[in-house]
Write a protein that holds these residues in place. Structure first.
Motif, PDB file in Angstrom:
ATOM      1  N   HIS A 111     -15.168  -8.903   7.163  1.00 51.68           N
ATOM      2  CA  HIS A 111     -16.345  -9.083   6.305  1.00 51.68           C
ATOM      3  C   HIS A 111     -15.987  -8.761   4.859  1.00 51.68           C
ATOM      4  O   HIS A 111     -16.316  -9.512   3.941  1.00 51.68           O
ATOM      5  CB  HIS A 111     -17.443  -8.159   6.820  1.00 51.68           C
ATOM      6  CG  HIS A 111     -18.741  -8.268   6.098  1.00 51.68           C
ATOM      7  ND1 HIS A 111     -19.257  -9.467   5.689  1.00 51.68           N
ATOM      8  CD2 HIS A 111     -19.625  -7.325   5.715  1.00 51.68           C
ATOM      9  CE1 HIS A 111     -20.412  -9.251   5.085  1.00 51.68           C
ATOM     10  NE2 HIS A 111     -20.645  -7.961   5.073  1.00 51.68           N
ATOM     11  N   ALA A 112     -15.282  -7.625   4.682  1.00 48.42           N
ATOM     12  CA  ALA A 112     -14.886  -7.251   3.327  1.00 48.42           C
ATOM     13  C   ALA A 112     -13.920  -8.279   2.762  1.00 48.42           C
ATOM     14  O   ALA A 112     -13.994  -8.627   1.585  1.00 48.42           O
ATOM     15  CB  ALA A 112     -14.252  -5.865   3.327  1.00 48.42           C
ATOM     16  N   LEU A 113     -13.063  -8.785   3.602  1.00 42.13           N
ATOM     17  CA  LEU A 113     -12.104  -9.795   3.140  1.00 42.13           C
ATOM     18  C   LEU A 113     -12.837 -11.047   2.673  1.00 42.13           C
ATOM     19  O   LEU A 113     -12.488 -11.638   1.659  1.00 42.13           O
ATOM     20  CB  LEU A 113     -11.140 -10.145   4.273  1.00 42.13           C
ATOM     21  CG  LEU A 113     -10.042 -11.126   3.915  1.00 42.13           C
ATOM     22  CD1 LEU A 113      -9.051 -10.481   2.987  1.00 42.13           C
ATOM     23  CD2 LEU A 113      -9.337 -11.623   5.143  1.00 42.13           C
ATOM     24  N   ASP A 114     -13.871 -11.427   3.426  1.00 45.27           N
ATOM     25  CA  ASP A 114     -14.644 -12.599   3.032  1.00 45.27           C
ATOM     26  C   ASP A 114     -15.277 -12.393   1.678  1.00 45.27           C
ATOM     27  O   ASP A 114     -15.392 -13.321   0.883  1.00 45.27           O
ATOM     28  CB  ASP A 114     -15.760 -12.865   4.048  1.00 45.27           C
ATOM     29  CG  ASP A 114     -15.209 -13.400   5.323  1.00 45.27           C
ATOM     30  OD1 ASP A 114     -14.028 -13.766   5.332  1.00 45.27           O
ATOM     31  OD2 ASP A 114     -15.945 -13.442   6.314  1.00 45.27           O
ATOM     32  N   ILE A 115     -15.736 -11.177   1.428  1.00 47.20           N
ATOM     33  CA  ILE A 115     -16.412 -10.925   0.158  1.00 47.20           C
ATOM     34  C   ILE A 115     -15.378 -10.701  -0.931  1.00 47.20           C
ATOM     35  O   ILE A 115     -15.719 -10.626  -2.097  1.00 47.20           O
ATOM     36  CB  ILE A 115     -17.416  -9.775   0.360  1.00 47.20           C
ATOM     37  CG1 ILE A 115     -18.522 -10.286   1.269  1.00 47.20           C
ATOM     38  CG2 ILE A 115     -17.993  -9.274  -0.928  1.00 47.20           C
ATOM     39  CD1 ILE A 115     -19.672  -9.397   1.452  1.00 47.20           C
ATOM     40  N   GLY A 116     -14.117 -10.603  -0.568  1.00 46.66           N
ATOM     41  CA  GLY A 116     -13.078 -10.575  -1.585  1.00 46.66           C
ATOM     42  C   GLY A 116     -12.338  -9.262  -1.688  1.00 46.66           C
ATOM     43  O   GLY A 116     -11.390  -9.168  -2.445  1.00 46.66           O
ATOM     44  N   ALA A 117     -12.778  -8.242  -0.950  1.00 42.46           N
ATOM     45  CA  ALA A 117     -12.050  -6.980  -0.973  1.00 42.46           C
ATOM     46  C   ALA A 117     -10.988  -7.053   0.113  1.00 42.46           C
ATOM     47  O   ALA A 117     -11.307  -7.067   1.297  1.00 42.46           O
ATOM     48  CB  ALA A 117     -12.990  -5.811  -0.712  1.00 42.46           C
ATOM     49  N   ILE A 118      -9.737  -7.117  -0.297  1.00 38.60           N
ATOM     50  CA  ILE A 118      -8.726  -7.362   0.714  1.00 38.60           C
ATOM     51  C   ILE A 118      -8.202  -6.075   1.337  1.00 38.60           C
ATOM     52  O   ILE A 118      -7.648  -6.095   2.415  1.00 38.60           O
ATOM     53  CB  ILE A 118      -7.551  -8.187   0.148  1.00 38.60           C
ATOM     54  CG1 ILE A 118      -7.076  -7.592  -1.152  1.00 38.60           C
ATOM     55  CG2 ILE A 118      -7.942  -9.613  -0.044  1.00 38.60           C
ATOM     56  CD1 ILE A 118      -5.917  -8.351  -1.747  1.00 38.60           C
ATOM     57  N   THR A 119      -8.386  -4.966   0.649  1.00 36.75           N
ATOM     58  CA  THR A 119      -7.747  -3.747   1.132  1.00 36.75           C
ATOM     59  C   THR A 119      -8.365  -3.172   2.408  1.00 36.75           C
ATOM     60  O   THR A 119      -7.622  -2.742   3.291  1.00 36.75           O
ATOM     61  CB  THR A 119      -7.719  -2.707   0.011  1.00 36.75           C
ATOM     62  OG1 THR A 119      -7.107  -3.308  -1.116  1.00 36.75           O
ATOM     63  CG2 THR A 119      -6.932  -1.504   0.395  1.00 36.75           C
ATOM     64  N   PRO A 120      -9.696  -3.133   2.547  1.00 38.15           N
ATOM     65  CA  PRO A 120     -10.254  -2.521   3.768  1.00 38.15           C
ATOM     66  C   PRO A 120      -9.696  -3.132   5.045  1.00 38.15           C
ATOM     67  O   PRO A 120      -9.567  -2.444   6.049  1.00 38.15           O
ATOM     68  CB  PRO A 120     -11.757  -2.780   3.643  1.00 38.15           C
ATOM     69  CG  PRO A 120     -11.997  -2.902   2.201  1.00 38.15           C
ATOM     70  CD  PRO A 120     -10.771  -3.530   1.629  1.00 38.15           C
ATOM     71  N   LEU A 121      -9.352  -4.423   5.000  1.00 37.83           N
ATOM     72  CA  LEU A 121      -8.826  -5.078   6.200  1.00 37.83           C
ATOM     73  C   LEU A 121      -7.636  -4.302   6.749  1.00 37.83           C
ATOM     74  O   LEU A 121      -7.540  -4.044   7.946  1.00 37.83           O
ATOM     75  CB  LEU A 121      -8.417  -6.505   5.866  1.00 37.83           C
ATOM     76  CG  LEU A 121      -7.811  -7.275   7.026  1.00 37.83           C
ATOM     77  CD1 LEU A 121      -8.896  -7.725   7.962  1.00 37.83           C
ATOM     78  CD2 LEU A 121      -7.027  -8.456   6.555  1.00 37.83           C
TER      79      LEU A 121
END
Lengths: 169, 415, 159, 405
Positions: free
Chosen positions: D157-167
């Protein structure tokens, strides 16, 4: 900076401008026309540079090529291109066209025949280094009123555009 | 002929101003080569730094610590099939990456890496930089439209809207910095890139600290706008991979795609250079006013060489930590070789004539490198803005702020 | 509740009882819209959990449709069942529960039962050009395979 | 109860269109038609784009057809079925025991929950009870799986929104869970951890200690995720008010799980109709208020903490005893049917099993939470922007294996 191969660059840029202008009219695809217009505008900026007017050249690039033409392209891309491709390229307004062309041609011939004499001679060439300052002083000194009127005109245009485009105000 | 070559080295202007075509060409080649190396290094660094931020190692296989990875990638891109969509507008599709790359490289003509280290100095330098870098949006729009596909088109639309909007805020910030140049004893401002740095030298202040906090706010506006201009996270909507697959370059592959990649990174370096020139004192070393005198000059001029030696030392540390196994022999040797190379550069930088001639470039590059690190940091930290929020930030926050700073700067300057 | 409903509809409710602690009732198919409406409006079964179907080819009314309903207020489930013949249509529950939309489409996809008044009655999981309805008991998987091979690969034996 | 009129959803759209001026009134049936009343002559053409089935952000092979006016979404249509494997048809040709591994392949990121639901449903049909120790093991593994599922959700979800680090953070921690699974049953993803009647394996040596260690390890990690996102300005702007859905709409659309709870309905099958050993534990049901993407995010984050609480309690008082109930070798339930549902990480996961008295189920119907929740997508994104579609698909937390089965 010393100019290099002045004559060559003048004819090169002038030819580029003309070719761009012709392409603008003859291309069927509006995007191609817009791109040709950009080439013409950039070549013009080069010509300004040769006239020791770097500021005008820079502004030409930023405003026309970088700003306005991008917006042009923006709009053109959203327009349905298929229809414009099918439409006839040239209007059949021969009479008007001939009159306009004759008038413009007459103007050019007069200038060509009378040469430099037609322009006021007493304006001294502005040094390249102080060119920008001179333009600033002119705009905000001698031509202040004209400048402000032009900006007011643009403001009106902006408001008009907003009114036309906005669905609910 | 020899005189023609050496006469320039003794002069203190740029080759362009001196009218020295030979050295101008040399500088152009140097910048081109340096930029390519910088992009390659940036590619590797971005992966490595991002990887370490994200608890992973990043490239480790190709060369020691993946040092050769970008080269391998470049080779892969070159031998990849070059696909052009059947329905694409061939000519525009072909032109688009060229336009982007040309604009991205052209701006470096006026970037002052040092007092004498620029191809030329134009008296509209900053205008030229902003103008030409704003042309790159044309390439993006052309790419998006020529691909004749929906995702690239939306990407191009977003990109053009975004770049045009942020250019205004960016321009206002730039103007307030230019305004500061005119507020010296001489009373004349300048648009020349070298002139701007010299003004900072003359006024004994980096413009980021001038009229505190006005300079800082202007720098802040520019720092945000420049990220948006280069389409990087958190403003990477035109190529938001989760929404538009890859935005305007979705249909590009192989070499053409690598041109976009090259252009993106060199554009990042270009806007960082503007920021450094305008606010961070360009090639001036830190504390050039408070820590003066021959001793300090000496100390600061040693830093470039020392830092290269430090990098070399890190390489040798890596050599010692490398597993002692036959399979790692090539890697170990490669890393040692790289260390020797860095150490050699470091030693070369200690030679006095080189030292004094080159330290400007070092300080400039170091400042740009910090700015590039910020880019990577943003990318690792922030989610992506949505389009309307992006526009809101641009028009409703940065633009009024920029106007305010401009007016205040003018006011404070007159007082 | 059951008693009340039974009193009201008498013959319409064939059976209402409990199996392994779960309530269900079997209803005449004509009564379905009314019963569902009442269950939702008066008995607070506001959540349509699932709609599914069983196929009994040997019965006269081949299909048994099940509505599984849940009431948040009462915290209980009920299954409403009805039997219809092949080709017969049944009113859609989409006006009652929008959730029924895809569930009914899936029933149509798998069993070929059409729901009257469904806004968008088409296949959902299988491609539009699919032949037959796979969850019917008389749907042969091997036949399907063989047809595909014969048509697409031109192999007569289908293997 | 006048809410449940035919045009419930449309009415809300009307109301909000008046108030906010952003959501247009569009008839549900003709939702892919542009409505022409609100156009000016400068309006541009609407754009139909096809998102997926090969698209980085559709979490598998979901295809969404979007009708756009510029960046604004006028309507969507989901095209699903690309991963359809006919699980329900397969079930009719397998014995009850043989079908057990198949359910893992539906929601493959929460395979343990699927197995739990199926085993319990068959147990109910057989009228047997799993022994308490088995139930505790089931609870521990299921809650660990819920954590794993939520972590995967958070990362993507975070990756979709553009935050790549939480993944990468979530995958690092999810790995620890998968290691426990692997040690317990040999498989990491499609675990097949439970059998009809209990569990197949006794816990390995040091299982309790490892689980406790994991809980201690992961609690600060969840804080770390929250630190990255919860107060991040861009994250809040991207998620607050995006894809709102009210409690009543949730109920009408059959949406369950965290999405329902984020809309303010305090309903969790673990509490409402406790199964396994859930009645023995003390835990809260986190609920949201606004039913937007941000609330769903907060609810899931809280759920992760509650899961840790449950695991801690379960490990603390895990009883000794057998792990399998007395189940006949050949499972032949009496003629009858059963519906049993559990609270899977995505929502209510139900199994409707019809037995004809033979060794093979006559029919098994799976009530997949992802499938039903995905229906709400159209309503949630209408009038929002393209970027929100991605956010909403992410926040619905669908798994295409379960949508298509």
């Amino acid at each position: 900076m010393q100019p290099v191969a002045t004559t060559f660059f003048f004819y090169f840029l002038a030819a580029l401008t003309l070719a761009g202008g012709v392409l603008v009219i003859t291309r069927k695809n509006p995007v191609h026309s817009a791109l040709a217009l950009i080439i013409a505008l950039l070549a013009q900026a080069g010509l300004y540079l040769m006239l020791y007017a770097p500021f005008v050249a820079g502004v030409q690039i930023i405003l026309y090529a970088g700003g306005i033409m991008v917006l042009f392209l923006f709009v053109i891309m959203l327009v349905n291109l298929e229809r414009s491709q099918r439409e006839e390229q040239f209007n059949k307004q021969w009479l008007l066209g001939i009159i306009a062309a004759t008038a413009l041609g007459a103007l050019f011939i007069t200038i060509f025949v009378r040469g430099r004499a037609i322009f006021p001679v007493h304006i001294a060439a502005v040094a390249e280094e102080s060119n920008t300052q001179e333009i600033g002083l002119m705009l905000y000194g001698n031509y202040m009123f004209t400048f402000e009127i032009a900006s007011l005109l643009l403001l009106v245009a902006i408001i008009g555009a907003v009114v036309m485009a906005k669905k609910r105000i | 002929m020899l005189d023609y070559i050496t006469s320039y080295l003794r002069s203190d202007t740029t080759p362009g101003q001196a009218g020295n075509i030979l050295w101008a060409v040399v500088y152009i080649f140097l910048i081109f080569a340096g930029l390519s190396v910088a992009v390659i290094a940036m590619n590797w660094l971005e992966r490595k730094i991002l990887a370490h931020m994200q608890v992973r190692l990043g490239p480790m296989r190709v060369g020691p610590h993946g040092l050769l990875q970008p080269i391998a990638d470049a080779l892969k891109l070159l031998i990849k099939e070059d696909i052009m969509p059947a329905e694409a507008d061939k000519f525009v599709f072909w032109m688009a990456p060229l336009v982007v790359v040309m604009t991205a490289f052209t701006v470096f003509v006026v970037v002052p890496f040092g007092a004498t280290h620029a191809v030329t100095d134009m008296n509209i330098g900053i205008l030229f930089m902003v103008g030409v870098s704003s042309l790159s949006v044309l390439g993006i729009v052309m790419a998006g439209w020529a691909s004749n596909s929906h995702y690239p088109l939306i990407g191009a639309l977003r990109s053009s809207a975004q770049m045009v909007s942020y250019e205004i805020a960016m321009g206002l910030a730039v103007v307030s910095a230019i305004l500061m140049t005119s507020l010296n004893s001489a009373g004349t401002g300048t648009l020349s890139m070298i002139g701007i740095v010299q003004a900072q030298q003359a006024q004994h202040v980096w413009f980021v600290f001038k009229f505190f906090p006005l300079g800082m706010i202007a720098f802040f506006i520019f720092a945000i706008a420049m990220v948006a201009e280069t389409n990087r996270a958190p403003f990477d909507l035109p190529e938001a991979e989760s929404e538009l697959t890859a935005g305007f370059h979705t249909e590009y592959s192989g070499f053409r795609w690598s041109l976009f990649f090259l252009a993106e990174y060199s554009a990042m370096i270009a806007v960082s250079s503007i920021a450094v020139t305008l606010w961070l004192g360009g090639w001036l070393r830190p504390f050039s006013n408070s820590l003066t005198g021959d001793t300090w000059e000496m100390v600061f001029s040693l830093i470039p060489g020392l830092s290269f030696l430090a990098f070399a030392a890190m390489c040798f540390l890596g050599v010692f930590r490398m597993p002692k196994h036959r399979a790692f022999r090539m890697q170990t040797m490669g890393l040692a070789g790289f260390g020797v190379l860095l150490g050699g550069i470091g030693l070369l930088l200690f030679v006095p004539p080189v030292r004094y001639r080159v330290q400007d470039i070092f300080w400039f590059s170091a400042k740009v490198a910090i700015s590039m690190y910020m880019y990577i940091w943003y990318r690792g930290t922030f989610p992506r803005y949505r389009f309307d929020q992006l526009m809101k930030v641009g028009w409703k926050v940065l633009l009024p702020l920029g106007i305010g700073v401009l007016v205040l700067t003018a006011g404070v300057g007159v007082l | 509740m059951i008693a009340k409903l039974k009193g009201q509809y008498g013959s319409g409710i064939h059976e209402a009882s409990t199996y392994l602690g779960q309530n269900y009732m079997i209803v005449e198919s004509a009564m379905i819209p009314e019963i569902l409406q009442i269950l939702r409006d008066e008995e607070q079964f506001d959540y349509c959990v699932d709609i599914t179907t069983m196929h009994y080819p040997e019965q006269e009314k081949q299909f048994e449709i099940v509505w599984i309903l849940y009431s948040f207020a009462r915290n209980e489930r009920i299954r409403v069942k009805t039997a219809i013949a092949d080709g017969e249509e049944i009113p859609s529950a989409v006006p009652l529960w929008p959730a029924a939309n895809w569930l009914e489409r899936e029933v149509y996809d798998m069993f070929g039962i059409r729901f009257q008044g469904h806004p968008d009655m088409k296949r959902i999981l299988l491609p539009d050009g699919w032949k037959g309805h796979p969850l019917r008991k008389d749907y042969g998987i091997i036949q399907q395979d063989r047809d595909w091979v014969q048509i697409n690969l031109g192999i007569e034996s289908g293997q | 109860m006048s809410f449940y009129e035919e045009t419930t959803i449309h009415k809300r759209m009307d109301a909000t269109a008046g108030a906010a001026g952003s959501v247009k009134t569009i008839d549900r049936t003709s939702h892919l038609e542009l409505d022409h009343h609100d156009k000016t002559f400068l309006d541009t053409n609407e754009l139909v784009i096809n998102m997926g089935p090969q698209h980085p952000a559709t979490h598998g092979v979901l295809r969404v057809i979007l009708k756009l006016d510029g960046e604004k979404v006028l309507g969507t249509e989901c095209v699903i079925g690309y991963l359809h494997r006919g699980v329900e048809k397969i079930a009719e040709h397998r014995t009850y025991t043989m079908f057990n591994p198949y359910v893992d392949r539906m929601d493959y990121v929460a395979a343990v929950s699927n197995g739990l639901g199926y085993c319990e449903a068959v147990e109910k049909l057989l009228n047997v009870q799993a022994p308490p120790r088995a139930n505790y093991i089931r609870v521990i593994l299921t809650e660990l799986n819920r954590l794993a599922s939520h972590m995967l959700w958070l990362g993507t979800h975070a990756l979709d929104i553009g935050a790549i680090t939480p993944l990468f953070y979530t995958f690092r921690d999810r790995e620890e869970i998968l290691k426990i699974f692997e040690k317990y049953c040999g498989a990491r993803l499609t675990t097949h951890a439970f059998r009809i009647g209990g569990c197949s394996y006794e816990t390995y040596d040091g299982f309790e200690r490892e689980v406790v260690n994991f809980v201690n390890f992961v609690t600060p990690k969840i804080d770390e995720y929250e630190e990255l996102l919860t107060t991040n300005r861009i994250w809040v702007e991207r998620t607050k008010g995006v894809g709102p859905i009210t409690a009543r709409e949730c109920v009408a659309l059959g949406v369950t799980g965290p999405v329902l709870r984020a809309s303010g309905v305090k309903w969790d099958l673990r509490k409402a109709q406790p199964y396994a050993a859930y009645s023995d534990f003390d835990f809260d049901i986190p609920v949201g208020e606004n039913g937007d993407t941000y609330d769903r995010y907060l609810v899931r984050m809280q759920e992760m903490r509650q899961s840790l609480r449950i695991i801690e309690q379960a490990v603390g008082k895990i009883p000794a005893g057998p792990i399998m109930a007395k189940v006949p070798k050949v499972i032949k339930p009496a003629v009858g049917e059963i519906y049993h549902s559990i609270e899977a990480p995505k929502g209510e996961l139900g199994y409707f099993i019809v037995s004809d008295g033979s060794t093979q189920p006559y029919r098994i119907r799976v009530r997949p939470p992802s499938f039903v929740n995905l229906q709400a997508l159209d309503m949630m994104v209408r009038g929002q922007l393209v970027a929100d579609v991605i956010a909403v698909i992410g926040t619905l937390d669908i798994v295409l294996g379960e949508v298509d089965r």
